[in-house]
Design a protein around this motif. Structure first.
Motif, mmCIF file in Angstrom:
data_model
loop_
_atom_site.group_PDB
_atom_site.id
_atom_site.type_symbol
_atom_site.label_atom_id
_atom_site.label_comp_id
_atom_site.label_asym_id
_atom_site.label_seq_id
_atom_site.Cartn_x
_atom_site.Cartn_y
_atom_site.Cartn_z
ATOM 1 N N TRP A 199 39.613 32.270 77.369
ATOM 2 C CA TRP A 199 39.702 32.743 75.969
ATOM 3 C C TRP A 199 38.715 32.047 75.138
ATOM 4 C CZ3 TRP A 199 43.386 36.023 73.790
ATOM 5 C CH2 TRP A 199 44.343 36.859 74.615
ATOM 6 N N ARG A 200 37.983 32.688 74.242
ATOM 7 C CA ARG A 200 37.333 32.175 72.957
ATOM 8 C C ARG A 200 37.938 32.235 71.867
ATOM 9 N NH1 ARG A 200 31.433 32.114 71.780
ATOM 10 N NH2 ARG A 200 31.478 30.637 69.689
ATOM 11 N N THR A 201 38.184 31.056 71.226
ATOM 12 C CA THR A 201 38.911 30.824 70.103
ATOM 13 C C THR A 201 38.208 30.082 69.147
ATOM 14 O OG1 THR A 201 41.074 31.067 71.509
ATOM 15 C CG2 THR A 201 41.329 30.393 69.282
ATOM 16 N N ARG A 202 37.949 30.601 67.880
ATOM 17 C CA ARG A 202 37.483 29.774 66.780
ATOM 18 C C ARG A 202 38.463 30.076 65.432
ATOM 19 N NH1 ARG A 202 32.412 33.485 67.120
ATOM 20 N NH2 ARG A 202 33.899 34.945 67.872
ATOM 21 N N PHE A 203 38.673 28.892 64.776
ATOM 22 C CA PHE A 203 39.168 29.279 63.486
ATOM 23 C C PHE A 203 38.931 28.105 62.665
ATOM 24 C CE2 PHE A 203 41.963 26.444 66.353
ATOM 25 C CZ PHE A 203 42.528 25.340 65.667
ATOM 26 N N ALA A 204 39.290 28.188 61.467
ATOM 27 C CA ALA A 204 39.025 26.987 60.071
ATOM 28 C C ALA A 204 40.464 26.875 59.428
ATOM 29 C CB ALA A 204 38.092 27.662 59.080
ATOM 30 N N VAL A 205 40.675 25.679 58.982
ATOM 31 C CA VAL A 205 41.827 25.341 58.511
ATOM 32 C C VAL A 205 41.377 24.379 56.999
ATOM 33 C CG1 VAL A 205 43.738 23.911 58.716
ATOM 34 C CG2 VAL A 205 43.026 25.069 60.512
ATOM 35 N N ILE A 206 41.866 24.975 55.891
ATOM 36 C CA ILE A 206 41.964 24.405 54.577
ATOM 37 C C ILE A 206 43.284 24.016 54.304
ATOM 38 C CG2 ILE A 206 41.179 24.563 52.312
ATOM 39 C CD1 ILE A 206 39.157 26.784 53.330
ATOM 40 N N GLY A 207 43.369 22.782 53.586
ATOM 41 C CA GLY A 207 44.696 22.251 53.361
ATOM 42 C C GLY A 207 44.649 21.179 52.136
ATOM 43 N N GLY A 208 45.671 20.779 51.734
ATOM 44 C CA GLY A 208 45.733 19.673 50.699
ATOM 45 C C GLY A 208 46.972 19.155 50.645
ATOM 46 N N GLU A 209 47.135 17.944 50.005
ATOM 47 C CA GLU A 209 48.539 17.170 49.707
ATOM 48 C C GLU A 209 48.333 16.713 48.123
ATOM 49 O OE1 GLU A 209 49.066 14.246 52.910
ATOM 50 O OE2 GLU A 209 48.060 15.471 54.295
ATOM 51 N N TRP A 210 49.385 16.633 47.755
ATOM 52 C CA TRP A 210 49.705 16.116 46.372
ATOM 53 C C TRP A 210 50.845 15.325 46.309
ATOM 54 C CZ3 TRP A 210 51.901 18.554 41.667
ATOM 55 C CH2 TRP A 210 51.892 17.524 40.287
ATOM 56 N N SER A 211 50.717 14.018 45.773
ATOM 57 C CA SER A 211 52.044 13.428 45.629
ATOM 58 C C SER A 211 51.869 12.728 43.955
ATOM 59 C CB SER A 211 52.020 12.119 46.795
ATOM 60 O OG SER A 211 52.147 12.900 48.000
ATOM 61 N N PRO A 212 52.373 13.371 43.048
ATOM 62 C CA PRO A 212 52.379 12.866 41.803
ATOM 63 C C PRO A 212 52.850 11.730 41.562
ATOM 64 C CG PRO A 212 54.101 14.819 41.798
ATOM 65 C CD PRO A 212 53.180 14.554 43.532
ATOM 66 N N ASP A 213 53.864 11.399 42.414
ATOM 67 C CA ASP A 213 54.639 9.982 42.338
ATOM 68 C C ASP A 213 55.310 9.701 43.839
ATOM 69 O OD1 ASP A 213 57.286 11.096 42.501
ATOM 70 O OD2 ASP A 213 57.086 11.261 40.383
ATOM 71 N N GLU A 214 55.835 8.637 43.829
ATOM 72 C CA GLU A 214 56.442 8.246 45.124
ATOM 73 C C GLU A 214 57.578 9.076 45.502
ATOM 74 O OE1 GLU A 214 57.592 4.112 44.966
ATOM 75 O OE2 GLU A 214 55.645 3.649 44.673
ATOM 76 N N ARG A 215 58.137 9.787 44.811
ATOM 77 C CA ARG A 215 59.455 10.778 45.043
ATOM 78 C C ARG A 215 58.930 12.207 45.705
ATOM 79 N NH1 ARG A 215 63.256 10.786 40.331
ATOM 80 N NH2 ARG A 215 61.084 10.875 39.225
ATOM 81 N N TRP A 216 57.926 12.881 44.983
ATOM 82 C CA TRP A 216 57.698 14.102 45.114
ATOM 83 C C TRP A 216 56.299 14.210 46.052
ATOM 84 C CZ3 TRP A 216 60.457 18.271 44.060
ATOM 85 C CH2 TRP A 216 61.272 18.084 42.966
#
Length: 182
Positions: free
Chosen positions: A47-64
């Motif tokens: 199989w020929r497989t190509r993909f892209a992933v874009i992501g992010g993480e945000w922690s405004p404080d230690e709880r969230w």
């Protein structure tokens, strides 16, 4: 089939980049191409497989914390006019997690996926679905954790009727876990 020897001898590659502070905010990007030649090798297609992933993480404080990713790609095997599969795929999720203290964590996640059949031969490989999950984790001590998770999903598999199954499926899944860390 389980993973076995490489079929076509062509190495692929993956590229990754991260930006930001992993404690507060981070953007992620990845690209992948396995460079498969799509040909038949010893009775199995590469199989020929190509993909892209874009992501992010945000922690405004230690709880969230909030995280999400979006992936888009293309995969296929075989060549026209013979047997072949050509699909586009896409998937995404967003989750939020809250830990009011060192013992409890509450998490909710929503996700979706689509597969679009581009080859127009044989069965229709169009698929789509979405899911929602919620979990509660409780640390009992340094070694033990208790968890409860609920997952609800709905999918549509266009080719399912060829197997005598319903195209639209869905349901709920509950899991209780008691985990010991060593």
């Amino acid at each position: 089939r389980p993973f076995g020897p490489d079929l076509d001898g062509r190495p692929g590659y993956a590229l990754r980049a991260r930006f930001g502070d992993p404690r507060t905010f981070r953007l992620l990007a990845s690209g992948f191409d396995n460079r498969g030649d799509r040909a038949l090798h010893r009775g199995e297609y590469a199989w020929r497989t190509r993909f892209a992933v874009i992501g992010g993480e945000w922690s405004p404080d230690e709880r969230w914390s909030v995280a999400g990713e979006w992936m888009r790609g293309r995969s296929g095997m075989g060549f026209a006019p013979g047997p072949r599969v050509d699909i586009d795929f896409e998937a995404a999720y967003v989750l939020g997690s809250f830990a009011p203290d060192d013992q409890w964590r509450y998490t909710a996640r929503i996700e979706s996926f689509t597969i679009h059949d581009r080859d127009g031969v044989a069965e229709n490989n169009d698929d789509r679905g979405h899911a929602f999950s919620m979990s509660v984790l409780r640390s009992l001590n340094a070694s033990w954790r208790l968890g409860l998770e609920w997952l609800h999903g709905d999918t549509r598999h266009a080719a399912a009727s060829l197997l005598g199954r319903a195209e639209e499926t869905g349901g709920d899944f509950w899991r209780i876990e008691l985990r010991r860390n060593f």
